[in-house]
Design an enzyme around this catalytic site. Structure first.
Site, PDB file in Angstrom:
ATOM      1  N   THR A 142     -12.195 -29.511  -3.730  1.00 62.03           N
ATOM      2  CA  THR A 142     -12.096 -28.824  -2.366  1.00 62.03           C
ATOM      3  C   THR A 142     -11.350 -27.401  -2.575  1.00 62.03           C
ATOM      4  OG1 THR A 142     -12.328 -30.817  -1.336  1.00 62.03           O
ATOM      5  CG2 THR A 142     -11.982 -28.952   0.092  1.00 62.03           C
ATOM      6  N   GLY A 143     -10.200 -27.658  -3.021  1.00 63.94           N
ATOM      7  CA  GLY A 143      -9.550 -26.308  -3.154  1.00 63.94           C
ATOM      8  C   GLY A 143     -10.043 -25.303  -3.866  1.00 63.94           C
TER       9      GLY A 143
ATOM     10  N   TRP B 203     -13.007 -24.965  -4.582  1.00 70.07           N
ATOM     11  CA  TRP B 203     -14.311 -24.217  -4.274  1.00 70.07           C
ATOM     12  C   TRP B 203     -14.105 -23.048  -3.393  1.00 70.07           C
ATOM     13  CZ3 TRP B 203     -15.698 -23.300   0.681  1.00 70.07           C
ATOM     14  CH2 TRP B 203     -17.090 -23.120   0.857  1.00 70.07           C
ATOM     15  N   HIS B 204     -12.821 -22.982  -2.705  1.00 65.14           N
ATOM     16  CA  HIS B 204     -12.662 -21.887  -2.083  1.00 65.14           C
ATOM     17  C   HIS B 204     -12.251 -20.561  -2.570  1.00 65.14           C
ATOM     18  CE1 HIS B 204     -12.195 -24.839   1.033  1.00 65.14           C
ATOM     19  NE2 HIS B 204     -12.258 -23.761   1.805  1.00 65.14           N
ATOM     20  N   GLY B 205     -12.264 -20.512  -4.078  1.00 71.10           N
ATOM     21  CA  GLY B 205     -12.077 -19.362  -4.661  1.00 71.10           C
ATOM     22  C   GLY B 205     -11.232 -19.764  -6.164  1.00 71.10           C
TER      23      GLY B 205
END
Lengths: 471, 384
Positions: A317-318, A320-322
C-alpha cells in the site's frame, strides 16, 4: 487535465455536457469514451496509447479467463497474463528508475536511469481497475464484457481516471448499459462537484501554501511548533485535496448517471488507526484487502501468517503511493500500528475515554503524514528531529511563527470544522425541517458561491498543485 | 450538502442544475463570443491569444498548454474575480499576500506596504560596483538612497509580520560606501511621512521627491541658505491604482490621486537617446489614460535620456531607478543638462558608462536608488 482548472470547467465540461445530453442513448458511451481520451491525452498525448494497450489486454484476457466458457488452462494463463501486463507496466514506468538509483547507491553500480521516463498520469489507478476486472471475471464475480466500447468507457471514464477513486468493474457493470440520468441525480452531482471543487481550490490549496512555505523555510528560522504546524497543514491539505478530488469524481459521475462508491468518510474523526483506514481512501484499502490480503490467506491460516499478510499488504500500500522510500516507510509504519491494534492495542483503547482515543489516532495520523510529506529522506529525518526536539530548535518563537498563525488561524478553524460531519448533519436536519427553503434557496446559493469563489481562486493562478503525480 | 438520500424538492433540483449549466456553458460562451483583450493593464503584460491548431502542436502538447493559457488569461470578469479572491483571503486573516502587506492608514484607507527582506550579500555586491565605478572618476559622486514605505511602517504592520528594517540596511550601506562617494541617505528627510508614498504603488509621490531633492541640494551645498526649489503644484488629479494594488487588488482599496506639474516638467529638450525621440517635456501624457500613471514621467524607464533644462548649472550624469523619474523635475532646476542612465537597459552600448561620462563632460555623478532596488537588482555589473 485537472478538474481544478478553468480549462476543465469552461471548455471540457461545457462541451461534454452538451454533447452527452444531445446524442441518443446508444452513442452516450461513445461520447464519454472520446472525451475521456481527450481528457487523458491533454497533457501527454503519447501515453494515451499505453492506456489503450491496457484496455485491449483487459478486454482479451477478460474474455478468455471466463471459466464458464473456457475449460483447461486458458483462463489461468490469461489471468497471469493480465497480472504480468499490469504489474509490469507499473514496475516499468513507476519503479524502474527507483530500482536503478538504489541499486547504484547500494551496490555501487553505475547504471544510468531513464531520463525521459515520465510516469503516465493515473496509471496506478487504471492498472488496478483493469486488473480487478480480470480477476473478478476469473473468480466468476462478474461476467466478461463482450462490448469493447463499454469496457473502454469503464477504464477511461474521466471522472475517476487520474486521481481515483478506484472504481471496480463490478460497481458499475450494470450502469455501463442500464444507467439512468435524472434531474435529481444531476443536481446531486452538481452539489457534490461544487463541494469537492471548493475543498480542493479554497481549502486544500490555501493551507497547502502554508505547508509549502514552512517546508521551504531555512532551519535557522524554524521552531518545534512551526514544524508541527507544517505537518498539520499538510494533514489538512492532503485530506481536502484528495477527498475533494473524490467528491468531484463522484459528482461528475452522477451528472452522467453513474453511482460510484464513497472513497472517504470523515477520516479525521477516527478513534483508532484501524478506524482511520476504514475511512481513508476506502477504494484502495478494499482493493488490497480483496486482491492481496484475502488471496494471501487473510486470517484463515493462523495468527503468524495473518501478521505477515498484514505487513505485506501495508508495505505494498505504501509503495503504491510512489517510488520513494518514505512511502514504503509510511506503509510499514501503518502496518505496524494496525498489527499492534489487532493484537492487543484495540482492547486497551476501548477502555479509554473517547477523547483520549481520538488524540491517540490523530497523533499517529499526523505523524504518518509527516513521513508521507517528504520524499527527500534527509529532509524527512531533519523534520522528524525538529518535531521531536532533537533539531536544536526553540519550542516556539521562530522568525515567522507568529505571522503564520496570524495569517492562518481562521483557515485552520474552518478546516477543523470541515473535517467533522457537522455540515452533513446540518444539511440533513434542514432538509427535514425546512425542505423548500433549504432545497430552493440555501443549497443553490451555497453551490453558486462555491463555484464563483473557486473560480476566483483559479482565476488568480494561485498555488494549485497536483499531489498525485507519483501515484 | 453531501448526499442526503432524502429527496430534495424538484424546484431546488431545477435551480441547481440551471445554475451549473449557466455557469459552465455561460463561461464557455463568454470566452467564445467575448472580445479578447490584448493587454492587461492590471497585470501589466500582454495576454495570451487564441492558439492556432496544428498537428504538431497537439502532438507535442503545446496546443493544450497554449489553450489553457488563453482561457486563463481571457477569463470573463478576471479582474473582479482576482479582487474577490484577494478579499476572501483578507477575510481569512491573510493581511500579507503576494509580497505586500495590507494595512489601514491613519485616515482609514487601505495602504499597501511591500515586504522588505534584506539581502546583505547583494547589497555588498551592488555597493561594491558603485564604489569601484566612482573611484575611477575625478568628479564628485553622490549617492541618494531612498528608503521605501516599509521603513516607516514597521510598527503599523499586522501582528507577526516579517519585514526587515530598511534603516538598518541604510546604515549598513553607510559602512560599505567608502570615501569617494558622498552618501545622502534619505531616511531622516522622509521620516514617518507615509504620505510621501502612494497608497497603492511602490513609488514615492512628487512631494516626497521634492523633499529629498531639496535636502540633497542643501546638504551638498549646491543650494544656498535662502534659496528654495520651485513649489510643486500638482494639477489634473487622476485616480491611480498602482503596482502594489495589482499584486493584491482588494475591492476595498481607495485610489491614489495622481497629479503632475506641467510647468516643472517642461524642458528645452528631453531626448530619449536610443529611441531617437525628442520632446519639450519630461511627461508622456498618454499614460494619463492608462493604469500605470507613474509612467507619465518619461513614459517609463529607458536606457538613456538626456534633458537640456535651459537652466544654468552643472552637467550631471544620473544613475537611477524609477524613483528618479519623478525627482528630475526638481533636480532639473539646478542643472543645465541631465543624462539619466538606467542600468537595467543600458547594456552593450557603444560607450561604457564612464566613457559616456567623460564624453559628455559631466561635472558630477548622482546615483539615485531606492532601498528595495539596491537590495535586489542585479544590473549593477553593467557599470564595469
Amino acid at each position: 487535465m485537472l478538474f481544478s482548472s478553468t480549462t476543465f470547467l469552461f471548455l471540457f465540461l461545457s462541451l461534454i455536457l452538451v454533447c452527452y445530453y444531445i446524442v441518443p442513448r446508444f452513442l452516450k458511451n461513445a461520447v464519454l469514451l472520446v472525451f475521456s481520451l481527450i481528457f487523458y491525452a491533454w497533457g501527454e498525448p503519447v501515453y494515451v496509447f499505453v492506456m489503450l494497450g491496457s484496455i485491449v489486454v483487459a478486454y482479451l484476457t477478460g474474455l478468455l479467463c471466463d471459466r464458464e466458457k473456457h475449460k483447461g488452462k486458458l483462463p489461468a494463463v490469461s489471468l497471469i497474463l493480465a497480472i504480468v501486463w499490469n504489474i509490469g507496466l507499473l514496475l516499468f514506468f513507476k519503479y524502474t528508475n527507483f530500482f536503478i538509483e538504489n541499486a547504484n547507491s547500494i551496490m555501487g553500480l553505475n547504471i544510468s536511469p531513464f531520463k525521459d521516463l515520465k510516469l503516465p498520469i493515473g496509471i496506478s489507478f487504471y492498472s488496478f481497475q483493469t486488473l480487478s476486472y480480470v480477476i473478478d471475471v476469473y473468480r466468476g464475480n462478474v461476467r466478461s464484457q463482450r462490448n469493447f466500447l463499454d469496457l473502454a468507457t469503464y477504464v477511461t471514464l474521466f471522472p475517476q481516471l487520474i486521481a481515483g477513486p478506484i472504481v471496480r468493474y463490478q460497481t458499475i457493470e450494470d450502469q455501463l448499459r442500464g444507467r439512468k440520468e435524472s434531474l435529481e441525480k444531476f443536481s446531486r452531482g452538481v452539489k457534490r462537484f461544487a463541494v469537492g471543487l471548493g475543498k480542493k481550490v479554497i481549502l486544500a490549496n490555501n493551507i497547502g501554501a502554508l505547508f509549502d512555505d514552512i517546508s521551504k523555510t531555512p532551519q535557522s528560522e524554524l521552531s518545534v511548533a512551526a514544524c508541527w504546524l507544517g505537518v498539520i497543514a499538510f494533514t489538512f491539505q492532503i485530506y481536502f485535496d484528495f477527498s475533494g478530488y473524490s467528491d468531484m469524481a463522484i459528482g461528475l459521475g452522477k451528472m452522467f448517471g453513474f453511482d460510484f462508491l464513497e472513497n472517504f468518510n470523515y477520516p479525521y474523526i477516527s478513534d483508532s488507526i484501524t478506524d482511520f483506514w476504514r475511512r481513508w481512501h476506502i477504494s484502495l484499502s478494499t482493493w488490497f484487502r480483496d486482491y492481496v490480503y484475502i488471496p494471501l490467506g487473510g486470517n484463515r491460516k493462523g495468527k503468524v501468517r495473518q501478521c505477515i499478510n498484514i505487513m505485506i499488504v501495508w508495505f505494498l500500500t505504501g509503495f503504491w503511493h510512489g517510488a520513494s522510500w518514505n512511502f514504503m516507510i509510511w506503509g510499514v509504519y501503518f502496518g505496524i500500528i494496525l498489527l499492534c491494534e489487532k493484537l492487543f492495542l484495540l482492547k486497551g483503547l476501548e477502555k479509554l475515554p473517547r477523547a483520549v482515543r481520538h488524540i491517540y489516532a490523530l497523533f499517529f495520523i499526523v505523524v504518518g503524514w509527516g513521513i508521507f510529506a517528504f520524499d527527500d529522506t534527509s529532509k524527512l529525518i531533519q523534520n522528524f528531529r525538529n518535531m521531536f526536539g532533537l533539531g536544536g530548535l526553540p519550542l516556539f518563537g521562530g522568525r515567522n511563527d507568529l505571522f503564520w498563525i496570524a495569517n492562518n488561524w481562521i483557515l485552520i478553524v474552518i478546516l477543523i470544522i470541515a473535517s467533522l460531519p457537522l455540515f452533513k448533519k446540518l444539511g440533513e436536519k434542514l432538509t427535514v425541517k425546512i425542505p423548500a427553503l433549504y432545497g430552493c434557496l440555501i443549497e443553490p446559493v451555497c453551490v453558486l458561491m462555491l463555484l464563483i469563489v473557486s473560480t476566483a481562486y483559479l482565476a488568480s493562478n494561485s498555488f494549485n498543485p497536483f499531489l498525485y503525480f507519483r501515484f | 450538502m453531501e448526499d442526503n438520500e432524502r429527496k430534495a424538492p424538484r424546484a431546488g433540483n431545477i435551480i441547481i442544475a440551471a445554475i451549473f449549466i449557466v455557469f459552465v456553458i455561460g463561461g464557455a460562451a463568454a470566452l467564445l463570443i467575448g472580445k479578447d483583450r490584448a493587454f492587461s493593464e492590471m497585470e501589466n503584460r500582454p495576454l495570451a491569444q487564441r492558439p492556432e491548431l496544428s498537428f504538431k502542436s497537439v502532438k507535442e502538447g503545446k496546443y493544450s498548454e497554449a489553450l489553457e493559457e488563453y482561457i486563463s488569461d481571457q477569463l470573463p470578469f478576471k479582474d473582479s474575480l482576482v479582487s474577490l479572491k484577494t478579499d476572501i483571503d483578507r477575510a481569512l486573516g491573510k493581511s500579507y499576500q503576494n509580497g505586500v502587506y495590507m494595512i489601514k492608514d491613519s485616515s482609514g484607507k487601505l495602504r499597501y506596504i511591500q515586504k522588505y527582506s534584506e539581502d546583505k550579500a547583494q547589497i555588498e555586491v551592488n555597493v561594491g560596483k558603485l564604489r569601484s565605478f566612482a573611484e575611477k572618476l575625478d568628479i564628485p559622486v553622490d549617492l541618494l538612497l531612498i528608503p521605501n514605505a516599509s521603513a516607516f511602517a514597521l510598527d503599523k504592520l499586522p501582528a507577526g509580520a516579517v519585514c526587515d528594517d530598511q534603516k538598518e540596511s541604510i546604515k549598513y550601506v553607510g559602512g560599505l560606501i567608502g570615501n569617494k562617494i558622498n552618501y545622502y541617505p534619505m531616511d531622516d528627510v522622509l521620516s514617518d511621512k507615509l504620505d510621501c508614498y502612494f497608497l497603492t504603488d511602490h513609488h514615492w509621490t512628487a512631494e516626497g521627491a521634492r523633499a529629498a531633492a531639496d535636502d540633497y541640494l542643501r546638504r551638498s551645498g549646491q543650494m544656498a541658505e535662502g534659496e528654495t526649489l520651485a513649489a510643486y503644484s500638482g494639477a489634473d488629479p487622476k485616480d491611480f491604482y498602482g503596482t502594489l494594488y495589482s499584486k493584491a487588488p482588494s475591492g476595498f482599496a481607495s485610489p491614489d490621486k495622481f497629479t503632475y506639474d506641467e510647468k516643472l516638467c517642461g524642458a528645452v529638450e528631453t531626448e530619449w537617446v536610443n529611441e531617437g525621440k525628442k520632446s519639450d517635456s519630461m511627461l508622456d501624457r498618454s499614460f494619463l489614460e492608462k493604469k500605470d500613471k507613474y509612467a507619465v514621467y518619461f513614459g517609463g524607464n529607458f536606457a538613456q535620456i538626456r534633458i537640456r533644462t535651459g537652466n544654468p548649472g552643472e552637467r550631471v550624469l544620473v544613475l537611477k531607478d524609477s524613483y528618479a523619474n519623478s525627482a528630475m523635475q526638481f533636480l532639473a532646476q539646478k542643472y543645465s543638462e541631465i543624462t539619466m542612465i538606467d542600468l537595467r537597459y543600458y547594456h552593450m552600448q557603444e560607450l561604457s558608462v564612464s566613457e559616456l561620462c567623460s564624453e559628455l563632460g559631466c561635472d558630477r555623478v548622482i546615483m539615485l536608488y531606492n532601498m528595495d532596488f539596491l537590495n535586489e537588482d542585479r544590473n549593477f555589473v553593467w557599470l564595469e
